[in-house]
Design a protein around this motif. Structure first.
Motif, PDB file in Angstrom:
ATOM      1  N   UNK A 112     127.721  14.106  31.838  1.00 48.28           N
ATOM      2  CA  UNK A 112     126.850  12.970  31.518  1.00 48.28           C
ATOM      3  C   UNK A 112     127.040  11.859  32.545  1.00 48.28           C
ATOM      4  N   UNK A 113     127.117  12.249  33.818  1.00 47.04           N
ATOM      5  CA  UNK A 113     127.283  11.272  34.901  1.00 47.04           C
ATOM      6  C   UNK A 113     125.900  10.854  35.419  1.00 47.04           C
ATOM      7  N   UNK A 114     125.620   9.561  35.296  1.00 39.17           N
ATOM      8  CA  UNK A 114     124.351   8.995  35.772  1.00 39.17           C
ATOM      9  C   UNK A 114     124.570   8.011  36.917  1.00 39.17           C
ATOM     10  N   UNK A 136     117.499  13.913  34.766  1.00 38.41           N
ATOM     11  CA  UNK A 136     117.549  12.798  33.791  1.00 38.41           C
ATOM     12  C   UNK A 136     117.635  11.465  34.531  1.00 38.41           C
ATOM     13  N   UNK A 137     118.320  11.441  35.661  1.00 44.48           N
ATOM     14  CA  UNK A 137     118.412  10.204  36.443  1.00 44.48           C
ATOM     15  C   UNK A 137     117.051   9.814  37.003  1.00 44.48           C
ATOM     16  N   UNK A 138     116.323  10.813  37.536  1.00 44.20           N
ATOM     17  CA  UNK A 138     114.985  10.515  38.071  1.00 44.20           C
ATOM     18  C   UNK A 138     114.097   9.933  36.978  1.00 44.20           C
ATOM     19  N   UNK A 139     114.237  10.490  35.765  1.00 40.81           N
ATOM     20  CA  UNK A 139     113.409   9.986  34.658  1.00 40.81           C
ATOM     21  C   UNK A 139     113.692   8.519  34.350  1.00 40.81           C
ATOM     22  N   UNK A 140     114.889   8.063  34.739  1.00 39.87           N
ATOM     23  CA  UNK A 140     115.261   6.654  34.506  1.00 39.87           C
ATOM     24  C   UNK A 140     115.094   5.812  35.765  1.00 39.87           C
ATOM     25  N   UNK A 141     114.448   6.406  36.781  1.00 36.96           N
ATOM     26  CA  UNK A 141     114.259   5.736  38.074  1.00 36.96           C
ATOM     27  C   UNK A 141     115.601   5.411  38.747  1.00 36.96           C
ATOM     28  N   UNK A 142     116.608   6.260  38.483  1.00 40.86           N
ATOM     29  CA  UNK A 142     117.887   6.145  39.195  1.00 40.86           C
ATOM     30  C   UNK A 142     117.810   7.089  40.391  1.00 40.86           C
ATOM     31  N   UNK A 143     118.244   6.623  41.547  1.00 35.11           N
ATOM     32  CA  UNK A 143     118.173   7.428  42.771  1.00 35.11           C
ATOM     33  C   UNK A 143     119.297   8.475  42.753  1.00 35.11           C
ATOM     34  N   UNK A 144     118.978   9.649  42.200  1.00 33.28           N
ATOM     35  CA  UNK A 144     119.992  10.690  42.016  1.00 33.28           C
ATOM     36  C   UNK A 144     120.561  11.164  43.355  1.00 33.28           C
ATOM     37  N   UNK A 145     119.699  11.280  44.358  1.00 26.10           N
ATOM     38  CA  UNK A 145     120.170  11.747  45.674  1.00 26.10           C
ATOM     39  C   UNK A 145     121.188  10.759  46.255  1.00 26.10           C
ATOM     40  N   UNK A 146     120.916   9.463  46.070  1.00 28.35           N
ATOM     41  CA  UNK A 146     121.847   8.457  46.605  1.00 28.35           C
ATOM     42  C   UNK A 146     123.195   8.524  45.890  1.00 28.35           C
ATOM     43  N   UNK A 147     123.160   8.668  44.575  1.00 24.83           N
ATOM     44  CA  UNK A 147     124.421   8.754  43.811  1.00 24.83           C
ATOM     45  C   UNK A 147     125.227   9.976  44.264  1.00 24.83           C
ATOM     46  N   UNK A 148     124.524  11.096  44.440  1.00 22.69           N
ATOM     47  CA  UNK A 148     125.224  12.320  44.884  1.00 22.69           C
ATOM     48  C   UNK A 148     125.798  12.123  46.285  1.00 22.69           C
ATOM     49  N   UNK A 162     138.238  17.524  43.763  1.00 28.44           N
ATOM     50  CA  UNK A 162     137.114  17.200  42.869  1.00 28.44           C
ATOM     51  C   UNK A 162     135.809  17.423  43.624  1.00 28.44           C
ATOM     52  N   UNK A 163     134.808  17.940  42.900  1.00 32.84           N
ATOM     53  CA  UNK A 163     133.523  18.249  43.541  1.00 32.84           C
ATOM     54  C   UNK A 163     132.355  17.729  42.702  1.00 32.84           C
ATOM     55  N   UNK A 164     131.251  17.449  43.396  1.00 29.09           N
ATOM     56  CA  UNK A 164     130.014  17.114  42.682  1.00 29.09           C
ATOM     57  C   UNK A 164     129.365  18.411  42.206  1.00 29.09           C
ATOM     58  N   UNK A 165     129.121  18.483  40.899  1.00 26.23           N
ATOM     59  CA  UNK A 165     128.451  19.625  40.275  1.00 26.23           C
ATOM     60  C   UNK A 165     127.122  19.096  39.744  1.00 26.23           C
ATOM     61  N   UNK A 166     126.104  19.121  40.599  1.00 27.76           N
ATOM     62  CA  UNK A 166     124.816  18.560  40.184  1.00 27.76           C
ATOM     63  C   UNK A 166     124.188  19.445  39.104  1.00 27.76           C
ATOM     64  N   UNK A 167     123.571  18.795  38.107  1.00 25.75           N
ATOM     65  CA  UNK A 167     123.046  19.513  36.936  1.00 25.75           C
ATOM     66  C   UNK A 167     121.730  18.867  36.501  1.00 25.75           C
TER      67      UNK A 167
END
Ligand SMILES: O=C[C@H](O)COP(=O)(O)O
Length: 225
Positions: A112-114, A136-148, A162-167
């Motif tokens: 549940x990382x946003x 879910x981030x895109x739906x909230x207008x959060x820039x998912x690519x930038x966070x990743x 530790x690794x990013x596991x995009x979901x």
């Protein structure tokens, strides 16, 4: 880089690991619900039986308080094996549990990382994977690519375990963009992989090659040459 399946469907998992370079399976209560009123542990044991010990299995806790999250994690590990990744949402109570469990050597997938902040806190608390909810981030207008991108570069710079596991993917473009921005792992529904290989242009290219071969050699194959 890794690719995981975001499903608890036994047929999809069996097909997925046969066809694609799958290194693990991720689940959550909503994913389990999609399979109907299955026996929770019995179903997860079946998944483990299909994927073997060489792939990772990620199972989410349901409790929202630190002490009961820890008890659930212990039960999941006792039944499904100590190597099981325990998915814990990045809330205040979740972070408390991640800190305690990671110190005990428990494999944690923070979920549940946003936001970048959630990811940093989970990483510093000892999580092994950060499940970033792309669609879910895109739906909230959060820039998912930038966070990743931010989390991936921080993880790289800190050279931690530790690794990013995009979901949370709903289309192929989201998956490839997550990888391109540094996600070392994406967990995806089988359907998206299948869709990605069922393009008419791919089929036509393969059919054209086959037809041209037949114009020269008829029904013979390379094995007959
Ligand atoms: O556990 C994480 C899931 O990938 C979330 O996916 P969803 O947004 O389709 O529920």
């Amino acid at each position: 880089m890794e690719l995981m399946l975001d499903t608890a469907n036994l047929k999809d998992i069996a097909k997925g690991i046969t066809t694609y370079p799958v290194t693990g399976v991720t689940t959550n209560p909503s994913i389990i619900k999609a399979e109907g009123a299955v026996d929770f542990f019995d179903h997860l044991k079946k998944i483990r039986g299909i994927i073997g010990r060489e792939r990772s299995l990620h199972v989410q806790v349901v409790s929202q308080q630190c002490d009961t999250i820890i008890l659930e994690a212990e039960k999941i590990r006792s039944i499904l094996g100590e190597e099981t990744f325990i998915k814990i949402p990045v809330t205040e109570e979740g972070l408390k549990a991640i800190k305690i469990l990671s110190k005990q050597g428990v494999n944690i997938t923070a979920t549940a990382v946003y936001t970048t902040l959630q990811g940093i806190l989970a990483m510093l608390s000892g999580a092994r994977y950060l499940a970033v909810y792309y669609n879910r981030m895109l739906n909230l207008d959060i820039d998912a690519a930038r966070v990743i991108k931010e989390l991936s570069s921080l993880l790289w710079a800190n050279a931690g375990n530790c690794q990013v596991l995009a979901a949370s993917f709903k289309n192929i473009s989201e998956i490839t963009t997550a990888y391109a921005n540094g996600a070392s792992c994406c967990t995806v529904p089988l359907e998206l992989l299948t869709t990605g290989l069922q393009m008419p242009s791919i089929t036509k290219a393969v059919d054209d090659f086959h037809a041209n071969w037949q114009l020269i050699y008829g029904d013979k194959t390379i094995l007959d040459m």
